[in-house]
Motif scaffolding. Sequence first.
Motif, PDB file in Angstrom:
ATOM      1  N   GLU A 231     -15.710 -52.082  84.445  1.00  0.00           N
ATOM      2  CA  GLU A 231     -15.409 -52.586  83.061  1.00  0.00           C
ATOM      3  C   GLU A 231     -16.556 -53.563  82.355  1.00  0.00           C
ATOM      4  O   GLU A 231     -17.078 -54.455  83.117  1.00  0.00           O
ATOM      5  N   ARG A 232     -16.904 -53.392  81.064  1.00  0.00           N
ATOM      6  CA  ARG A 232     -17.926 -54.301  80.601  1.00  0.00           C
ATOM      7  C   ARG A 232     -17.407 -55.538  80.203  1.00  0.00           C
ATOM      8  O   ARG A 232     -18.177 -56.484  79.776  1.00  0.00           O
TER       9      ARG A 232
ATOM     10  N   GLU B 284     -13.210 -57.099  87.171  1.00  0.00           N
ATOM     11  CA  GLU B 284     -13.458 -56.054  86.330  1.00  0.00           C
ATOM     12  C   GLU B 284     -14.853 -55.531  86.208  1.00  0.00           C
ATOM     13  O   GLU B 284     -15.053 -54.397  85.927  1.00  0.00           O
TER      14      GLU B 284
END
Length: 261
Positions: free
Chosen positions: A151-152, A146
């Motif tokens: 993505e965080r 991720e």
Amino acid sequence: MTDVADTEAPEAPDTGASEDPGLSGADGSFVAPSAMEDDVEALFAGDTGVLPYAARRALALVLQRRYLSAAGHPTEWKALLAHQGVLASRCHDMFVELVVDRDYEIAYKRQVRSDGLSIPVLLKDEPYRRVETLLMLFARNRFRQEQGAGERAAYVDAEELVTYALGFLAQDETNLAGRRREIDNAVAALVREHVLDEVAAGRYRVQPVVEVLLPVERLRELSAWLRSPSATEPAEQTEPDGPAEPAETTDVVDEDEEARA
């Protein structure tokens, strides 16, 4: 000729300095301001502590749990950074090292071990179980994936974890219900340790601490162990408490990750 005795001395220039009684003594000499510790109010009867409340909480939480995170305790994290030197000294007095990882914004403790010193060991040896380590490996890979995708946050589902762990069962395993309970217990343990945070029923957010728990170097060791034709159970790790290397593991590093490292 002007008489020197009759000449008035010039007045001292006004520097604008404040005549603060707290900074000068009765004779005009400089007096150092009071130390921060002198201003701390007692928090309970007989209190002789010198740290403010938030810093004390930060120290107590680090000693109480595997790690303290900025996300979970933002006030205590700020206090820990502000008083890091003093808190580290308090830990050193107990032969414990305070480790602060500012990149992942976590702090944890580690037992000091030194040749030639007889050190009482305060921290318990609590290695992760085999199934817990398997689940952390899966969670760590998802976290890395991720991150690579921008993505965080990274999430895993309970069934994903179960399926992954069951894939490492022996071919002749018949007690599937017992193994499922073991996996469920391992998930619950990782939630208690805040490696996973449950955000909905059966869905978990992976915490960044998993990167510290399983660094790339450790994953390479596990990979080499699994590829060895004479692989036996790896030796138990003796690193106590804090984010420590697990005692039992079974998984390999993907080749992309090894290349990145």
